[in-house]
Design a protein around this motif. Structure first.
Motif, PDB file in Angstrom:
ATOM      1  N   PHE A   1       0.667  -1.323   0.017  1.00 35.57           N
ATOM      2  CA  PHE A   1      -0.103   0.071  -0.140  1.00 35.57           C
ATOM      3  C   PHE A   1       0.766   1.264  -0.046  1.00 35.57           C
ATOM      4  CE2 PHE A   1      -2.635   2.826   2.789  1.00 35.57           C
ATOM      5  CZ  PHE A   1      -3.352   3.567   1.631  1.00 35.57           C
TER       6      PHE A   1
ATOM      7  N   PHE B   1       1.142   4.010  -2.895  1.00 37.57           N
ATOM      8  CA  PHE B   1       0.651   5.263  -2.441  1.00 37.57           C
ATOM      9  C   PHE B   1       1.640   6.570  -2.720  1.00 37.57           C
ATOM     10  CE2 PHE B   1       0.431   8.483   1.003  1.00 37.57           C
ATOM     11  CZ  PHE B   1      -0.959   8.977   0.732  1.00 37.57           C
TER      12      PHE B   1
ATOM     13  N   GLU C   1      -6.932   0.396  -1.444  1.00 42.64           N
ATOM     14  CA  GLU C   1      -6.684   1.037  -0.366  1.00 42.64           C
ATOM     15  C   GLU C   1      -6.343   2.390  -0.539  1.00 42.64           C
ATOM     16  OE1 GLU C   1      -4.114  -2.131   1.385  1.00 42.64           O
ATOM     17  OE2 GLU C   1      -4.908  -1.436   3.543  1.00 42.64           O
TER      18      GLU C   1
ATOM     19  N   VAL D   1      -9.660   3.911  -0.976  1.00 44.75           N
ATOM     20  CA  VAL D   1     -10.397   3.971   0.555  1.00 44.75           C
ATOM     21  C   VAL D   1      -9.957   5.194   1.087  1.00 44.75           C
ATOM     22  CG1 VAL D   1     -10.435   3.255   2.662  1.00 44.75           C
ATOM     23  CG2 VAL D   1     -10.788   1.582   0.752  1.00 44.75           C
ATOM     24  N   TYR D   2      -8.585   5.619   0.977  1.00 43.02           N
ATOM     25  CA  TYR D   2      -7.950   6.680   1.586  1.00 43.02           C
ATOM     26  C   TYR D   2      -8.454   7.914   0.978  1.00 43.02           C
ATOM     27  CZ  TYR D   2      -4.589  10.318   2.565  1.00 43.02           C
ATOM     28  OH  TYR D   2      -3.877  11.497   2.875  1.00 43.02           O
TER      29      TYR D   2
ATOM     30  N   SER E   1     -16.524   4.309   1.879  1.00 43.54           N
ATOM     31  CA  SER E   1     -15.136   3.705   1.926  1.00 43.54           C
ATOM     32  C   SER E   1     -14.876   2.575   2.640  1.00 43.54           C
ATOM     33  CB  SER E   1     -14.207   4.971   2.413  1.00 43.54           C
ATOM     34  OG  SER E   1     -14.311   6.064   1.601  1.00 43.54           O
TER      35      SER E   1
ATOM     36  N   ILE F   1      -9.044   0.705   6.906  1.00 40.99           N
ATOM     37  CA  ILE F   1      -8.608   2.034   7.099  1.00 40.99           C
ATOM     38  C   ILE F   1      -9.335   3.025   7.871  1.00 40.99           C
ATOM     39  CG2 ILE F   1      -7.408   4.358   6.293  1.00 40.99           C
ATOM     40  CD1 ILE F   1      -6.501   2.703   3.980  1.00 40.99           C
ATOM     41  N   ILE F   2     -10.881   3.011   7.484  1.00 41.43           N
ATOM     42  CA  ILE F   2     -11.484   4.149   7.819  1.00 41.43           C
ATOM     43  C   ILE F   2     -12.067   3.728   9.416  1.00 41.43           C
ATOM     44  CG2 ILE F   2     -13.819   5.375   7.451  1.00 41.43           C
ATOM     45  CD1 ILE F   2     -11.769   5.841   5.645  1.00 41.43           C
TER      46      ILE F   2
ATOM     47  N   PHE G   1       2.697   6.062   6.998  1.00 42.11           N
ATOM     48  CA  PHE G   1       1.226   6.116   6.773  1.00 42.11           C
ATOM     49  C   PHE G   1       0.278   6.777   7.726  1.00 42.11           C
ATOM     50  CE2 PHE G   1      -2.985   4.867   5.582  1.00 42.11           C
ATOM     51  CZ  PHE G   1      -3.250   5.638   4.235  1.00 42.11           C
TER      52      PHE G   1
END
Lengths: 320, 293
Positions: free
Chosen positions: A254, A258, A273, A276-277, A289, B124-125, B211
């Protein structure tokens, strides 16, 4: 069984305490043990299990003001929206292609590297090479992507300058969609090939030296020994690694993707991902998301469980 | 038995090939290292083709270390790598020790809980929302607390503690020690090599924190080094760089390329320092994973 336990247990059976009484006295007796465990248990509840509960916002129109319980329920709307979105095909293609290219080009390299290292007679040289190839594993993706940019930049990178000095045209590696996936795989190879040899070299050390002697007597040369003794001996390790790799096919690096992503290559770099971000953290579409993330996690879970079961079925250990 | 010609040829080819692989691995790092110490005028004159500089200079390093944004970020990263590692190691060892003792009620359930958290990641969320609801956004602790304990390390460390003989513990108990005392005075000293391996893995993780800082830190005075590096090395290349990064590399005295390389060297330096110590332990650390507990 330690001293105190046995003493307490014998008295416990004599009095025949109820089950809850024993639990309470156990806790009182081992209070320090529980004190050591409690922070960890709280950590797992707060940072691993509350987020699992938070998944229900994927089925809601989550509003930060109403909170998780009062937000409006929308059922599978977000999932339907995602699957009917053309983005879905794109994300799926990118994830699969990056994973499969890694499988094809990166996966065999630690094995080949281990075989070569194992054939070295000079232990000093072997250690030097090992130290060198392990090192990139510890560098962050920021550093690795940063170094790639310093080397490959069209205007100031040394690779382009070298190419020009031998009369080749400039090539913009960083914004070129044709070579973008290849670049990801190359970075991965540079970073992780050496590290991957640890487990394979360990498997090779376990090979019975008598097998090599026997092979030599049968007239096997160096290639013959490698092909007929070493490789079959580590086959099971390779198969397990391969199965587990397949289980993680939804996970492309990821941070790497990214960081490598830029406007020019976005159509090739967007994976679940990063999507989603962008939609969640940056645009605040929390529910949508979360649904996308949940889809990815569920597929990942199923693949890993299946891969592990398969590894066990073919008579290997699996990971858990 | 004399080695055959074929075998000798094989050896030479193998050594040559591995040397080549070694050079290809090292070259990017070597180039970055060398350029970062090159005199600015030499770098401009040779337009970046510096493989053996004529003279060395610390100009790029002095410049970076006098830039407050860079200094700040370094302090944040040093804080993470020291305090974070210490806390992670302590809480991981404490929990692993607890669940490795058979007297602990519910140890199977706790281990199940740990394993499940490794297999399924809610994404993630939901993770972000928990950190936000705890009020950790823009706090340095958001880079430590949510990653305090790694489930894998609990499993590995537990299997390590399982191998410590119970007799040692019983002897301490007879001498009047309680579990806390046993943990600190017997278990921790006995596990020093394993703790070193885990500590170094945690430290590298904290040093490379990126991150989570993207997610949780918006305040530029609190970002770790990797964020500043990203802004310097990657965003500026794509000409969408943050203002702070642009300011940092706008100085015309030193070419931005040599500054960038110096920044990479500074960020790599701590890893190179711990690497020799790390190396002794990490093969063992990795292999712990393949030992069934």
């Amino acid at each position: 069984m330690n001293v105190r336990t046995s003493v307490l247990q014998s008295s416990a059976t004599a009095v025949k305490k109820s089950k809850s009484r024993t639990l309470l006295s156990d806790v009182r007796r081992d209070k320090y043990l529980y004190m050591l465990v409690i922070p960890g248990v709280l950590f797992f509840i707060i940072f691993k299990y509350i987020p699992m509960w938070g998944i229900i916002i994927a089925f809601q129109e989550y509003s930060p003001y109403l909170g998780v319980l009062k937000s409006e329920w929308v059922g599978l709307d977000h999932f339907i929206r995602f699957f009917s979105n053309p983005d879905f095909t794109l994300l799926f293609r990118n994830t699969m292609m990056i994973s499969l290219l890694n499988l094809l080009f990166f996966f065999p390299l630690p094995i080949i590297l281990s075989l070569l290292l194992n054939e070295l007679n000079n232990q000093g040289f072997k250690r030097v090479i090992q130290s060198i190839v392990y090192l990139p594993h510890f560098l962050s993706w920021v550093i690795i992507v940063g170094i790639s940019f310093l080397l490959l930049s069209e205007s100031s990178g040394i690779i382009n300058k070298m190419m020009m000095s031998v009369g080749l045209p400039k090539y913009d590696f960083l914004t070129n969609t044709d070579t973008f996936w290849g670049l990801l795989v190359l970075q991965n190879i540079w970073k992780e090939s050496g590290w991957g040899t640890i487990i394979i070299l360990a498997a090779i050390t376990a090979v019975d030296p008598q097998l090599y002697e026997a092979a030599k007597i049968d007239g096997a040369g160096r290639w013959g020994q490698m092909w007929n003794v070493t490789l079959p001996a580590i086959r099971s390790v390779i198969i397990v690694l391969l199965i587990l790799r397949l289980g993680h096919i939804m996970d492309v690096g990821f941070e790497q993707v990214f960081l490598m992503n830029n406007g020019a290559v976005a159509k090739y770099a967007d994976v679940f991902e990063t999507y989603v971000y962008r939609n969640g953290i940056q645009s605040g579409q929390f529910s949508y998301s979360t649904a996308v993330g949940l889809f990815k996690s569920l597929v990942g879970l199923i693949l890993v469980v299946m891969a592990n079961r398969f590894a066990k079925r073919i008579g290997e250990d699996g990971v858990y | 038995m004399k080695e055959s010609f074929g075998s000798r040829l094989f050896n030479s080819a193998n050594i040559l090939l591995l040397a080549l692989i070694g050079i290809v691995t090292v070259f990017p790092l070597y180039y970055v290292f060398v350029v970062s110490f090159t005199q600015p005028h030499e770098y401009l004159q040779k337009s970046g083709f510096v493989l053996f500089p004529q003279s060395w200079t610390l100009a790029s390093y002095e410049y970076l270390l006098n830039t407050s944004a860079f200094k700040n970020a370094m302090l944040v990263s040093i804080f993470l790598a020291t305090v974070g590692t210490g806390l992670s190691l302590f809480f991981t060892a404490a929990m692993a020790f607890g669940v490795s003792r058979k007297r602990l009620r519910g140890r199977k359930i706790i281990m199940m809980m740990v394993l499940l958290s490794i297999l399924f990641n809610p994404g993630i969320i939901p993770n972000y929302l928990v950190v936000r609801d705890l009020g950790l956004i823009n706090s340095i602790w958001s880079l430590i607390i949510p990653v305090l304990i790694s489930g894998w390390n609990i499993i590995l460390m537990k299997s390590f503690f399982d191998s410590i003989p119970v007799e040692l513990e019983e002897a301490a108990m007879i001498d009047g020690s309680n579990d806390m005392g046993t943990f600190f005075r017997i278990v921790i000293p006995l596990s020093a090599p394993a703790l070193a391996a885990f500590g170094l893995f945690y430290a590298v993780g904290y040093w490379n924190t990126f991150f989570n800082a993207v997610l949780f830190i918006n305040d530029y005075t609190k970002v770790p080094l990797q964020i500043v590096l990203r802004n310097m090395l990657i965003d500026s290349e794509m000409s969408t760089g943050g203002a702070a990064a642009a300011e940092m590399i706008s100085d015309k005295q030193i070419p931005s390329q040599t500054l960038k390389m110096a920044a990479v060297v500074i960020a790599t330096f701590p890893i190179l320092i711990v690497y020799p110590f790390l190396q002794k332990h990490f093969a063992k650390g990795v292999m712990l994973g393949s030992v069934k507990g």
